[in-house]
Structure formats: structure tokens, C-alpha cells
Design a protein around this motif. Structure first.
Motif, PDB file in Angstrom:
ATOM      1  N   GLY A 165      31.173  51.343  27.183  1.00 18.38           N
ATOM      2  CA  GLY A 165      32.458  52.050  27.132  1.00 18.38           C
ATOM      3  C   GLY A 165      33.486  51.154  27.365  1.00 18.38           C
ATOM      4  N   VAL A 166      34.757  51.843  27.697  1.00 21.55           N
ATOM      5  CA  VAL A 166      36.046  51.198  27.949  1.00 21.55           C
ATOM      6  C   VAL A 166      36.151  51.111  29.426  1.00 21.55           C
ATOM      7  CG1 VAL A 166      38.786  51.381  27.680  1.00 21.55           C
ATOM      8  CG2 VAL A 166      36.853  51.828  25.951  1.00 21.55           C
ATOM      9  N   LYS A 167      36.514  50.156  29.973  1.00 19.59           N
ATOM     10  CA  LYS A 167      36.842  49.848  31.486  1.00 19.59           C
ATOM     11  C   LYS A 167      37.989  49.136  31.611  1.00 19.59           C
ATOM     12  CE  LYS A 167      32.460  50.959  31.723  1.00 19.59           C
ATOM     13  NZ  LYS A 167      32.257  52.454  31.875  1.00 19.59           N
ATOM     14  N   LEU A 168      38.460  49.149  32.614  1.00 16.52           N
ATOM     15  CA  LEU A 168      39.997  48.247  33.181  1.00 16.52           C
ATOM     16  C   LEU A 168      39.214  47.327  34.255  1.00 16.52           C
ATOM     17  CD1 LEU A 168      42.742  51.004  33.462  1.00 16.52           C
ATOM     18  CD2 LEU A 168      42.257  49.144  31.562  1.00 16.52           C
ATOM     19  N   SER A 169      39.869  46.116  34.386  1.00 15.94           N
ATOM     20  CA  SER A 169      39.412  45.287  35.216  1.00 15.94           C
ATOM     21  C   SER A 169      40.896  44.544  35.757  1.00 15.94           C
ATOM     22  CB  SER A 169      38.520  44.211  34.672  1.00 15.94           C
ATOM     23  OG  SER A 169      37.910  43.218  35.632  1.00 15.94           O
ATOM     24  N   ARG A 170      40.962  44.162  37.054  1.00 15.63           N
ATOM     25  CA  ARG A 170      42.328  43.348  37.527  1.00 15.63           C
ATOM     26  C   ARG A 170      41.738  42.283  38.383  1.00 15.63           C
ATOM     27  NH1 ARG A 170      44.639  48.476  40.865  1.00 15.63           N
ATOM     28  NH2 ARG A 170      43.282  48.203  42.711  1.00 15.63           N
ATOM     29  N   SER A 171      42.719  41.268  38.468  1.00 15.86           N
ATOM     30  CA  SER A 171      42.691  40.127  39.229  1.00 15.86           C
ATOM     31  C   SER A 171      43.644  39.856  40.203  1.00 15.86           C
ATOM     32  CB  SER A 171      42.066  39.013  38.291  1.00 15.86           C
ATOM     33  OG  SER A 171      42.139  37.733  39.162  1.00 15.86           O
ATOM     34  N   LYS A 172      43.633  39.776  41.325  1.00 14.72           N
ATOM     35  CA  LYS A 172      44.597  39.531  42.290  1.00 14.72           C
ATOM     36  C   LYS A 172      44.812  37.990  42.606  1.00 14.72           C
ATOM     37  CE  LYS A 172      45.622  44.222  43.696  1.00 14.72           C
ATOM     38  NZ  LYS A 172      46.958  44.576  43.318  1.00 14.72           N
ATOM     39  N   ASP A 173      43.945  37.151  41.883  1.00 15.11           N
ATOM     40  CA  ASP A 173      43.968  35.671  42.328  1.00 15.11           C
ATOM     41  C   ASP A 173      44.181  34.809  41.002  1.00 15.11           C
ATOM     42  OD1 ASP A 173      41.320  36.303  41.238  1.00 15.11           O
ATOM     43  OD2 ASP A 173      40.440  35.623  43.253  1.00 15.11           O
ATOM     44  N   THR A 211      49.386  40.882  39.646  1.00 13.70           N
ATOM     45  CA  THR A 211      48.203  41.439  39.025  1.00 13.70           C
ATOM     46  C   THR A 211      47.877  41.062  37.701  1.00 13.70           C
ATOM     47  OG1 THR A 211      48.135  43.060  40.579  1.00 13.70           O
ATOM     48  CG2 THR A 211      46.444  43.207  39.016  1.00 13.70           C
ATOM     49  N   LEU A 212      46.608  40.283  37.400  1.00 10.17           N
ATOM     50  CA  LEU A 212      46.249  40.453  36.020  1.00 10.17           C
ATOM     51  C   LEU A 212      45.427  41.353  35.728  1.00 10.17           C
ATOM     52  CD1 LEU A 212      45.024  36.468  35.290  1.00 10.17           C
ATOM     53  CD2 LEU A 212      46.978  37.744  34.386  1.00 10.17           C
ATOM     54  N   TRP A 213      45.683  41.912  34.577  1.00 17.29           N
ATOM     55  CA  TRP A 213      44.876  43.205  34.017  1.00 17.29           C
ATOM     56  C   TRP A 213      44.236  43.111  32.744  1.00 17.29           C
ATOM     57  CZ3 TRP A 213      44.231  48.020  36.498  1.00 17.29           C
ATOM     58  CH2 TRP A 213      45.120  47.984  37.359  1.00 17.29           C
ATOM     59  N   ALA A 214      42.841  43.565  32.544  1.00 15.23           N
ATOM     60  CA  ALA A 214      42.416  43.305  31.397  1.00 15.23           C
ATOM     61  C   ALA A 214      41.783  44.528  31.152  1.00 15.23           C
ATOM     62  CB  ALA A 214      41.058  42.411  31.479  1.00 15.23           C
ATOM     63  N   ALA A 215      42.015  44.939  29.642  1.00 19.42           N
ATOM     64  CA  ALA A 215      41.096  46.226  29.171  1.00 19.42           C
ATOM     65  C   ALA A 215      40.028  45.764  28.438  1.00 19.42           C
ATOM     66  CB  ALA A 215      42.246  47.199  28.284  1.00 19.42           C
ATOM     67  N   LEU A 216      38.856  46.262  28.827  1.00 22.44           N
ATOM     68  CA  LEU A 216      37.663  45.786  28.211  1.00 22.44           C
ATOM     69  C   LEU A 216      36.830  46.847  27.225  1.00 22.44           C
ATOM     70  CD1 LEU A 216      36.075  44.497  31.500  1.00 22.44           C
ATOM     71  CD2 LEU A 216      37.631  43.418  30.019  1.00 22.44           C
ATOM     72  N   ASP A 217      36.485  46.436  26.036  1.00 25.80           N
ATOM     73  CA  ASP A 217      35.844  47.287  25.363  1.00 25.80           C
ATOM     74  C   ASP A 217      34.468  46.944  25.110  1.00 25.80           C
ATOM     75  OD1 ASP A 217      35.637  49.248  23.337  1.00 25.80           O
ATOM     76  OD2 ASP A 217      36.393  48.188  21.842  1.00 25.80           O
ATOM     77  N   HIS A 251      34.698  42.178  24.709  1.00 22.77           N
ATOM     78  CA  HIS A 251      36.015  42.393  23.925  1.00 22.77           C
ATOM     79  C   HIS A 251      37.178  42.891  24.888  1.00 22.77           C
ATOM     80  CE1 HIS A 251      38.507  44.692  20.678  1.00 22.77           C
ATOM     81  NE2 HIS A 251      39.163  43.579  21.233  1.00 22.77           N
ATOM     82  N   VAL A 252      38.112  41.905  24.924  1.00 18.17           N
ATOM     83  CA  VAL A 252      39.361  42.192  25.855  1.00 18.17           C
ATOM     84  C   VAL A 252      40.400  42.623  24.798  1.00 18.17           C
ATOM     85  CG1 VAL A 252      40.758  41.308  27.319  1.00 18.17           C
ATOM     86  CG2 VAL A 252      38.455  40.561  27.584  1.00 18.17           C
ATOM     87  N   SER A 253      40.537  44.034  24.839  1.00 19.98           N
ATOM     88  CA  SER A 253      41.306  44.285  23.925  1.00 19.98           C
ATOM     89  C   SER A 253      42.824  44.151  24.392  1.00 19.98           C
ATOM     90  CB  SER A 253      41.148  46.197  23.883  1.00 19.98           C
ATOM     91  OG  SER A 253      41.420  46.807  24.873  1.00 19.98           O
ATOM     92  N   LEU A 254      43.175  44.074  25.572  1.00 23.05           N
ATOM     93  CA  LEU A 254      44.551  43.820  25.942  1.00 23.05           C
ATOM     94  C   LEU A 254      44.434  43.245  27.475  1.00 23.05           C
ATOM     95  CD1 LEU A 254      47.425  44.331  25.026  1.00 23.05           C
ATOM     96  CD2 LEU A 254      47.173  46.597  25.766  1.00 23.05           C
ATOM     97  N   ALA A 255      45.104  42.155  27.476  1.00 22.03           N
ATOM     98  CA  ALA A 255      45.352  41.205  28.774  1.00 22.03           C
ATOM     99  C   ALA A 255      46.466  40.971  29.110  1.00 22.03           C
ATOM    100  CB  ALA A 255      44.500  40.233  28.806  1.00 22.03           C
ATOM    101  N   LEU A 256      47.021  41.137  30.359  1.00 20.76           N
ATOM    102  CA  LEU A 256      48.643  41.035  30.603  1.00 20.76           C
ATOM    103  C   LEU A 256      48.592  40.763  32.061  1.00 20.76           C
ATOM    104  CD1 LEU A 256      49.908  43.747  31.984  1.00 20.76           C
ATOM    105  CD2 LEU A 256      49.753  44.268  29.566  1.00 20.76           C
ATOM    106  N   HIS A 257      49.851  40.239  32.624  1.00 16.32           N
ATOM    107  CA  HIS A 257      50.210  39.963  33.731  1.00 16.32           C
ATOM    108  C   HIS A 257      51.305  40.801  34.212  1.00 16.32           C
ATOM    109  CE1 HIS A 257      52.667  37.517  36.822  1.00 16.32           C
ATOM    110  NE2 HIS A 257      51.647  37.316  37.479  1.00 16.32           N
ATOM    111  N   ASP A 258      51.240  41.630  35.357  1.00 18.08           N
ATOM    112  CA  ASP A 258      52.211  42.339  35.943  1.00 18.08           C
ATOM    113  C   ASP A 258      53.058  41.618  37.059  1.00 18.08           C
ATOM    114  OD1 ASP A 258      53.867  44.389  37.091  1.00 18.08           O
ATOM    115  OD2 ASP A 258      52.094  45.989  37.447  1.00 18.08           O
ATOM    116  N   ALA A 259      54.253  41.268  36.449  1.00 22.41           N
ATOM    117  CA  ALA A 259      55.184  40.576  37.246  1.00 22.41           C
ATOM    118  C   ALA A 259      55.455  41.172  38.802  1.00 22.41           C
ATOM    119  CB  ALA A 259      56.256  39.962  36.359  1.00 22.41           C
ATOM    120  N   ARG A 260      55.467  42.542  38.614  1.00 18.29           N
ATOM    121  CA  ARG A 260      55.700  43.257  40.120  1.00 18.29           C
ATOM    122  C   ARG A 260      54.984  42.896  41.013  1.00 18.29           C
ATOM    123  NH1 ARG A 260      55.628  49.085  37.975  1.00 18.29           N
ATOM    124  NH2 ARG A 260      53.455  48.172  37.537  1.00 18.29           N
ATOM    125  N   THR A 261      53.595  42.801  40.672  1.00 15.39           N
ATOM    126  CA  THR A 261      52.558  42.874  41.806  1.00 15.39           C
ATOM    127  C   THR A 261      51.691  41.347  41.749  1.00 15.39           C
ATOM    128  OG1 THR A 261      50.846  43.647  40.050  1.00 15.39           O
ATOM    129  CG2 THR A 261      52.030  45.179  41.832  1.00 15.39           C
TER     130      THR A 261
END
Lengths: 90, 361
Positions: free
Chosen positions: B57-65, B46-52, B34-44
Motif C-alpha cells: 500500500g501507500v505510506k508516508l515517510s520522513r527524515s529529519k536528518d 524535513t525530507l518527505w517521501a510518498a511511497l507506493d 517506488h517513491v511517487s513524490l519526494a521533497l524538502h519542507d524548507a519550514r522544518t
């Protein structure tokens, strides 16, 4: 030294994870040793408060760990600790 | 035109790209989680995903590609000894309910809102997070209710940073209301004047309100919108006071998401739902409502949306607008896009997992 076996589901997040011996006289110490070997894995098993997560089952030998918050009981010598995911039925 | 959508769903993260031949979905990432929130940080970039995770438990994950490969990032952690006032239990991270990049002038800054109602701030792009204690220990905390996504603790789902001054921040908290700081989080005050509530003895209570999402106009940040449990409200003074802009006879009233136009402070979209006790599309027919005049009137937009046997609900983070393009996803796994500000809609798929977040990249 306790032997620890893991649900294969954890290997998705920790590909190098293998069943094996991890040092520790209590479950808390064993989880700390696992986390040192595989940084972050402790947070998959325990929550922020150090309690076993609700949907994780830990067995000491054949016995399901009942008290999920007190992890400082001495472990029997040479025991196998199993870290599995809990089933919710279905 | 080209556009990219990032979806958080019950079964993973999807990136959809619009090219010359239309929208195409790329391979599912974080499949089954379950990805509770996913978004693109235009500054960097980076794609961010909050995982439930159900089990882990709850984790954060990021992608730079762009979502090809992902790295886990240690999630915020409540300091030992922190007690959640409404439950009197030790605080533990239960859900990531908001993830907000900071201003371009603060490139490493991230805000994470959580159940049980804590705001975490990072100034090193997620390498470490600090709990805002002034908010978590606020004197009104004992009056915050329970709520937010089936939890028995408050959920902080909205972080609105003033682009002119990063010390000015509004947060929206389910079952508490809007809280406001003007000193970078050192002090906070309730900011709920003018809101209604139908479930407290005192309808003018300072806290205990239930915003579902709070969002400002990027070009005119004093204009702030909120979809609330008890209607739709707008502020023209940075959240100090609120005006009811809902429709007494509907459909604009109950709902979860709201999207503010980035440039026009008079324009916003909502996806109405039937009353708080039912929670599905109004009359079994899906609609989006848009105001172009600050909430004085609403256009109810239905062209291309199902008008019978429809029980979809759109969650608070599952509506977004970028220019004239608007997109939303539903609990039933439908994804709709309009390229003319909502006048006509097209379904991009009806078999997605339940959709929890929709964001343009």
C-alpha cells in the motif's frame, strides 16, 4: 490461538516481527492483534476498507483466502495463518 | 554554487548535492520502493517521501536528518463510508499525487492530494490528516472523469496555496480541472474558464478538464500556469480565467510538467511531449521550452539534450527550477540540469530508475 507466519519481506519494515501466536477468533481479529503488537502492520496487510490488499496473499492452513473482504469467518482451532506477498509471475 | 536535488524514482529516493567538484549522488534510500513524490519542507528541514509499495500500500515517510534515517508516518485515510462517486466504490487511498507544505505562517500545515481525487489537510505536520469533504463531495463530482496515472479514479496532483491568504487554494485534478476555494476549503467552485478540451462534447464544460500540473508564481500569486492535456495555459487573475499560450504548430502543447519562475511572473518552463496518443519526446528529440514574456513567445532549448533516438517523457512532478538552475528527470532514467535557465544542459546520469519527481531542496 492461531499461529501466524509472515513473509520475511515484512521484517524490513517491522524488524521485531517474528512468527508466533496472535489471539483472535477470526482473521480480522488476528490482524487487529498483530497491529496492536506491531503498530501500523495492519495497514500493510489490509487497505483502508479493511480488505486484504490486492497483492497480499493470506492462507488459512493450506487454503488461500478467496474472499478478501469478509474476514469474519471463524478460524479453525490451532490453525496456522500465513501472510505472504502475492507473486505476479515473471 | 551549492544546490541539492531530491529525486523520487521507481526504485527509491536519491539526494544529489552540488559541491565545488560538481554533482554527487548520495546512497539510495527506500531502495526498491517506488517513491511517487519526494521533497524538502524548507519550514522544518524535513525530507518527505510518498511511497507506493507494490504489495503493502501507500505510506508516508520522513527524515529529519537529511535522508540518513527515516520514520514511517501514518498516511491519510479515507473515513469509513466514503464513496468515490465516479466508481461508486468505497474510497481507499491508492496513490499520493501531491504533497504540498503550507505557508511559513502555518508551520504544521501540509496538503496531500490523492487518487481517488481527495485533498487531505494536516495541521500537525502529518500526525493526523482530515479529508476536505466539501471538495470530495462536490456537486460536480459525478462529472469528474477517470484518469490520472492509469487509475480509474481522478487524481489530485496540484495544490496551489496563495501566500498572501492561506484560505485561497487552487487544486488541479486530472480529468476534473481546477477547483478553487477562497474560504479555506469550506466551499469550492470550478475554475476552468478559457481552458480547451478536445474530448468532451461541450468544449466549454465547467468540469471534466485535464490539467497535468498547476503552479503559481511565488512573487505574484495571481499569475498561475498550467500544463494541460490540451495545451499550456496561463491566468493573471488567480485562476479565474485562462489564456491558451501553447504553440499551434508545436512543440509547446502536450506535456506533463510546468515550472513557474519564483520571481518573474512572465517566465516558465515546460518539457513538451508528442501528442496525447504517443507520449514521447517530440520527434525523438528532447527539448525544454521557456517563455520570458508570459507565453507570447517560447524559446525551444536543445543544447546538451539528445536529438535523436530519444523517447523520454518527463512526468508532472519531475521538473523544477530554482533561480537560474533548472532540472528535470525522465521515464528513461535520465537526469538533466541547466545552470543558465535552460540555455545549456548537462546530463547527470542516464542509468537512474524511471524518475517520478525532481525537487530542489
Amino acid at each position: 490461538m492461531p499461529r501466524v507466519q509472515f513473509t520475511r519481506h515484512l521484517a524490513r519494515y517491522f524488524p521485531a516481527l517474528r512468527d508466533g501466536e496472535f489471539d483472535g477468533a477470526t482473521l480480522a481479529e488476528v490482524v487487529a492483534a498483530i497491529d496492536r503488537a506491531h503498530p501500523g502492520l495492519g495497514g500493510y496487510v489490509l487497505d483502508d476498507r479493511g480488505a486484504v490488499r490486492k497483492h497480499v496473499n493470506v492462507f488459512i492452513g493450506d487454503d488461500l483466502l478467496r474472499d478478501r473482504e469478509r474476514l469474519d469467518e471463524p478460524l479453525p482451532p490451532g490453525v496456522t495463518v500465513s501472510i505472504f506477498q502475492a507473486l505476479s509471475g515473471g | 554554487m551549492s544546490a541539492t536535488l531530491v529525486l523520487g524514482t521507481k526504485k527509491g529516493l536519491l539526494v544529489l548535492e552540488r559541491g565545488a567538484s560538481g554533482w554527487r549522488s548520495r546512497a539510495l534510500q527506500h531502495g526498491g520502493i517506488h517513491v511517487s513524490l519526494a521533497l524538502h519542507d524548507a519550514r522544518t528541514g524535513t525530507l518527505w517521501a510518498a511511497l507506493d509499495h507494490g504489495h503493502w500500500g501507500v505510506k508516508l515517510s520522513r527524515s529529519k536528518d537529511g535522508g540518513e534515517t527515516w520514520t514511517e508516518v501514518a498516511p491519510p485515510r479515507y473515513p469509513e463510508g466514503t464513496i468515490t462517486p465516479c466508481t461508486q466504490k468505497p474510497a481507499a487511498l491508492r496513490y499520493v499525487y501531491a504533497f504540498q507544505p503550507g505557508r511559513p505562517e502555518e508551520p504544521g500545515r501540509l496538503y496531500v492530494g490523492t487518487v481517488p481525487g481527495g485533498l487531505f489537510v494536516s495541521d500537525d505536520d502529518g500526525a493526523s490528516f482530515t479529508l476536505d469533504r466539501a471538495l470530495f463531495d462536490h456537486p460536480t463530482r459525478g462529472e469528474w472523469g477517470q484518469g490520472g496515472k492509469d487509475f480509474d479514479e481522478p487524481g489530485l496532483h496540484s495544490v496551489v496555496v496563495d501566500p498572501r491568504d492561506g484560505r485561497k487554494v487552487l487544486v488541479g485534478i486530472s480529468s476534473a480541472g481546477v477547483m478553487r476555494t477562497t474560504d479555506g476549503g469550506e466551499t469550492w467552485a470550478p475554475s476552468n474558464r478559457g481552458l480547451k478540451n478536445s474530448y468532451l462534447p461541450d468544449p466549454d464544460a465547467a468540469v471534466g478538464h485535464d490539467p497535468h500540473l498547476v503552479m503559481a508564481c511565488a512573487a505574484e500569486p495571481d499569475v498561475v500556469w498550467q500544463q494541460n492535456h490540451c495545451g499550456v495555459f496561463r491566468s493573471t487573475d488567480g485562476g479565474a480565467t485562462w489564456t491558451d499560450i501553447g504553440q499551434a504548430k508545436g512543440p509547446v502543447g502536450f506535456g506533463f510538467p510546468i515550472a513557474a519562475d519564483a520571481r518573474d511572473p512572465a517566465r516558465a518552463w515546460v518539457v513538451p511531449a508528442t501528442s496525447d496518443e504517443r507520449r514521447y519526446a517530440v520527434g525523438g528529440a528532447l527539448c525544454v521550452a521557456r517563455t520570458d514574456d508570459g507565453g507570447a513567445s517560447w524559446s525551444v532549448l536543445r543544447d546538451g539534450l539528445p536529438q535523436e533516438d530519444c523517447y523520454d517523457v518527463t512526468y508532472r512532478h519531475a521538473l523544477d527550477a530554482r533561480g537560474d538552475t533548472v532540472a528535470f528527470g525522465t521515464t528513461t532514467g535520465n537526469l538533466y540540469v541547466s545552470e543558465d535557465r535552460g540555455e545549456r544542459w548537462r546530463c547527470l546520469g542516464s542509468n537512474f530508475p524511471p524518475i517520478t519527481s525532481v525537487r530542489f531542496a
